[in-house]
Design a protein around this motif. Structure first.
Motif, mmCIF file in Angstrom:
data_model
loop_
_atom_site.group_PDB
_atom_site.id
_atom_site.type_symbol
_atom_site.label_atom_id
_atom_site.label_comp_id
_atom_site.label_asym_id
_atom_site.label_seq_id
_atom_site.Cartn_x
_atom_site.Cartn_y
_atom_site.Cartn_z
ATOM 1 N N LEU A 283 0.977 -1.308 0.050
ATOM 2 C CA LEU A 283 -0.109 -0.149 0.012
ATOM 3 C C LEU A 283 0.967 1.183 0.201
ATOM 4 C CD1 LEU A 283 -3.128 -0.825 2.218
ATOM 5 C CD2 LEU A 283 -2.759 -1.090 -0.187
ATOM 6 N N VAL A 284 1.937 1.212 0.677
ATOM 7 C CA VAL A 284 2.713 2.343 0.730
ATOM 8 C C VAL A 284 3.629 2.582 -0.602
ATOM 9 C CG1 VAL A 284 4.924 3.395 1.619
ATOM 10 C CG2 VAL A 284 3.409 2.249 3.357
ATOM 11 N N ASN B 235 2.156 1.803 -3.491
ATOM 12 C CA ASN B 235 1.239 2.126 -4.326
ATOM 13 C C ASN B 235 0.767 3.718 -3.993
ATOM 14 O OD1 ASN B 235 -0.958 -0.606 -4.467
ATOM 15 N ND2 ASN B 235 0.962 -0.027 -5.572
ATOM 16 N N ALA B 236 0.803 4.237 -2.731
ATOM 17 C CA ALA B 236 0.647 5.553 -2.447
ATOM 18 C C ALA B 236 1.845 6.347 -2.670
ATOM 19 C CB ALA B 236 0.753 5.811 -0.822
ATOM 20 N N ARG C 132 3.530 5.920 -5.757
ATOM 21 C CA ARG C 132 3.015 5.988 -7.014
ATOM 22 C C ARG C 132 1.881 7.166 -7.316
ATOM 23 N NH1 ARG C 132 -0.550 1.218 -8.904
ATOM 24 N NH2 ARG C 132 -1.857 2.354 -7.607
ATOM 25 N N ASP C 133 0.682 7.112 -6.547
ATOM 26 C CA ASP C 133 -0.353 7.934 -6.736
ATOM 27 C C ASP C 133 -0.106 9.266 -6.160
ATOM 28 O OD1 ASP C 133 -1.705 5.754 -7.771
ATOM 29 O OD2 ASP C 133 -3.047 5.743 -5.867
ATOM 30 N N ASP C 134 0.521 9.703 -4.992
ATOM 31 C CA ASP C 134 0.694 10.927 -4.673
ATOM 32 C C ASP C 134 2.109 11.087 -3.552
ATOM 33 O OD1 ASP C 134 0.609 13.679 -3.620
ATOM 34 O OD2 ASP C 134 -1.381 13.522 -3.980
ATOM 35 N N ALA D 13 2.070 11.190 0.597
ATOM 36 C CA ALA D 13 2.629 10.236 1.463
ATOM 37 C C ALA D 13 3.613 10.854 2.465
ATOM 38 C CB ALA D 13 3.178 8.922 0.713
#
Lengths: 353, 248
Positions: free
Chosen positions: A203-204, A206-207, A209-211, A215
């Motif tokens: 999840l981290v 992915n986070a 990657r997204d923003d 994070a």
């Protein structure tokens, strides 16, 4: 329950098929072994390039490091440096035991070396705050530089490369042996990644990657996660490279080990084709890509590169999200993205905010 | 009132020739709701960015609890328990609402073991109850990027609460939210403050919201601190009215 039994059926089916494949398609054993190599390349690239959103063009470095480390250990364990050039190609030069020890130890050393290199590069590039295209360009130079260094380094055979020892007869057929090594490695890698993606680590990244700014604003030490992710990727990629060098038998510095234009680009394309940032995407992408490539090679010989180029363009144009990404957009509920209608009706103002 | 949690003293920030913040001094007491208002371009968001360590400040001192934080970086300040939300929503768009919540657990991944750990049932439960709190529970399995702007703001607020902050810096929490939901959001902000004891420091353009929410309000104009006081005092302050209406 239903989903669980379906999953067991899926994994069981793939497992049985994978175990039987070398005897179902006896003429394609080497290609089948390479299929697992391709899946490994795509999976390890996707960890950093897809799940974390850091498109690396330099992951091939770890592949080559694994390859060279394994070959060097195999050589140093059993030969003197001068003697090596003369005996490496000789039949029956190594016993099965010697061959396996060298291969196993070499792959282990290669994996450690790759992780150390990933750690150092990570501190130099990621901890400096390189993001997006800047990270990509930085890593692009790595593969080129590694190839140049290997080409000029006498100890690893310089431009004329290295030859791995002849495969000992006692171990059966070479293609089958490596088929199962890569199959096993793929299973271990897949299970490890699946576990990592399900937990905090997944999840981290992915986070990130997204923003990534968000994070950091939420107190996540992103640099640590980024470097760790790269190290995990390097670890499995180096193991793949180590065995791949012995399967190919000849390690050319720029054509085989640090082969940016082929393996280095393919790993990215396969992940994108299947759907980057998904667990199954790289696997599906690698299978389709490898089969397509072999078909082009067989039926369009002479034009195979052109066909492959056109195929790549078509992938990027028609499936920018990859097959899994496309499927996820199309059937979001099947991927678990749904609205609970009953609860929605109970929540005043749940809609239309 | 003596228990000062955040103290900003003489903070200045220049961007080239533009003075965005000029020797700003203000205090945020623990457990209170403090507002920050001012016309567009008066330096409110710049001050927030300075406090959370997004950019270095040119002079002055910022203290959060017992820590001098003006030289610390974003991550370290956030880990002290001061979380900010953004004017433009920042959420993890390709992850579900639940994943957005789970990844926001406080002091995420201190060691290697925690880095690779699974999520405990407590985390899942807390994520669900906080999504319930902001009214997003039915949409918990949707991708956050598919939510409307207002819902993303609510999600961002829930994520901030998930992080168990001591102080929340909210940059225009009600901007872009459907007017009928603003009351609900205000009530939730007040509950977060009263029930969870989280200090709120809020930038807000909506006067009705900030006058009802905050106990103390600071007003900035042209990068300088213009005035401060209770909502009543601010409403009657001629300099504030002039700043908003453009009299000079």
């Amino acid at each position: 329950m239903n989903g669980n039994s379906r999953r067991i059926l899926l994994y069981g089916g793939i497992g049985v098929l994978a175990l039987a494949a070398p005897w179902l398609m006896t003429a394609y054993r080497t290609q089948l072994a390479f299929l697992w190599v391709m899946i490994l390349l795509a999976l390890t690239w996707d960890l950093v390039g897809g799940q974390m959103g850091y498109a690396s063009f330099g992951n091939i470095v770890f592949f080559g490091v694994g390859m060279y480390s394994t070959a060097v250990i195999q050589r140093n364990l059993h030969y003197g440096l001068e003697e090596y050039a003369h005996v490496a190609g000789r039949v029956e030069s190594l016993s099965s035991g010697e061959y396996l020890t060298g291969l196993g130890l070499g792959m282990a050393v290669g994996a450690v070396a790759a992780v150390v290199i990933a750690l150092i590069l990570g501190i130099c590039i990621l901890a400096m705050g390189m993001r997006g295209p800047y990270f990509g360009i930085c890593t692009l130079g790595l593969g080129v530089a590694a190839g140049e260094i290997a080409s000029g380094w006498e100890y690893v055979g310089a431009g004329s490369g290295m030859v791995t020892p002849v495969f000992p007869e006692g171990l059966g057929e070479r293609a089958i042996f490596f088929y199962f090594i890569f199959f096993f490695l793929t299973v271990v890698t897949f299970i490890t990644l699946r576990r990592l993606y399900a937990g905090r680590f997944g999840l981290v990244i992915n986070a990130i990657r997204d923003d990534e700014d968000k994070a950091e604003a939420m107190g996540i030490r992103t640099t640590r996660y980024k470097i760790t992710a790269w190290c995990v990727s390097a670890f499995f990629l180096s193991l793949t490279g180590g065995a791949a060098g012995h399967l190919i038998g000849f390690i050319d510095p720029t054509e085989v080990a640090f082969a940016g234009p082929t393996f280095g680009v393919w790993m990215i394309l396969m992940a994108i084709l299947g759907g980057k940032g998904t667990l199954w995407g790289p696997v599906i992408g690698a299978v389709i890509f490898h089969v397509t490539q072999e078909v082009f090679w067989t039926y369009l010989f002479g034009w195979q590169r052109v066909a492959l180029g056109a195929f790549i363009v078509a992938i990027v144009v028609f499936f920018p999200q990859g097959l899994m990404g496309w499927a996820q957009d199309r059937w979001p509920e099947r991927f678990g993205h749904w609205v609970e209608e009953k609860a929605l009706a109970d929540t005043p103002g749940g809609e239309g905010a | 009132m003596n228990d000062i949690q955040l103290s900003v003293e003489g903070v200045s920030k220049r961007f080239g020739g533009v003075v965005a913040n000029d020797k700003i001094t203000l205090n945020v007491p623990r457990g209170r709701i403090v507002g920050l208002i001012g016309p567009n371009g008066s330096g409110k968001t710049t001050l927030f960015n300075s406090i959370v360590g997004y950019h270095p400040i040119d002079e002055g001192s910022i203290r959060f609890e017992e820590h001098e934080i003006s030289r610390k970086r974003v991550v370290e300040i956030a880990r002290l328990g001061m979380i900010r939300t953004f004017q433009q929503t920042h959420i993890y768009g390709k992850m579900t609402c639940m994943e957005n919540m789970k990844v926001s657990v406080p002091r995420n991944g201190a060691g290697v073991a925690r880095m690779f750990a699974r999520f405990s049932p407590d985390v899942v439960e807390k994520s669900e109850s906080l999504l319930e709190f902001v009214g997003l529970y039915p949409k918990r399995y949707l991708l956050a990027g598919d939510l409307s702007f207002g819902q993303q703001k609510l999600l961002e607020f829930a994520m901030a609460l998930m992080n168990e902050p001591k102080m929340l810096l909210l940059d225009e929490p009600t901007a872009g939210i459907n007017p009928t939901l603003i009351n609900g959001l205000m009530e939730r902000l007040q509950r977060a403050n009263a029930d969870l004891g989280i200090t709120l420091f809020v930038i807000e353009h909506n006067m009705r919201v900030i006058m009802n929410l905050a106990e103390t309000i600071y007003c900035l104009a042209h990068g300088e601190l213009l005035s401060f006081g209770t909502p009543e005092e601010i409403q009657q302050d001629q300099t504030v009215i002039d700043a908003y209406l453009g009299a000079h």
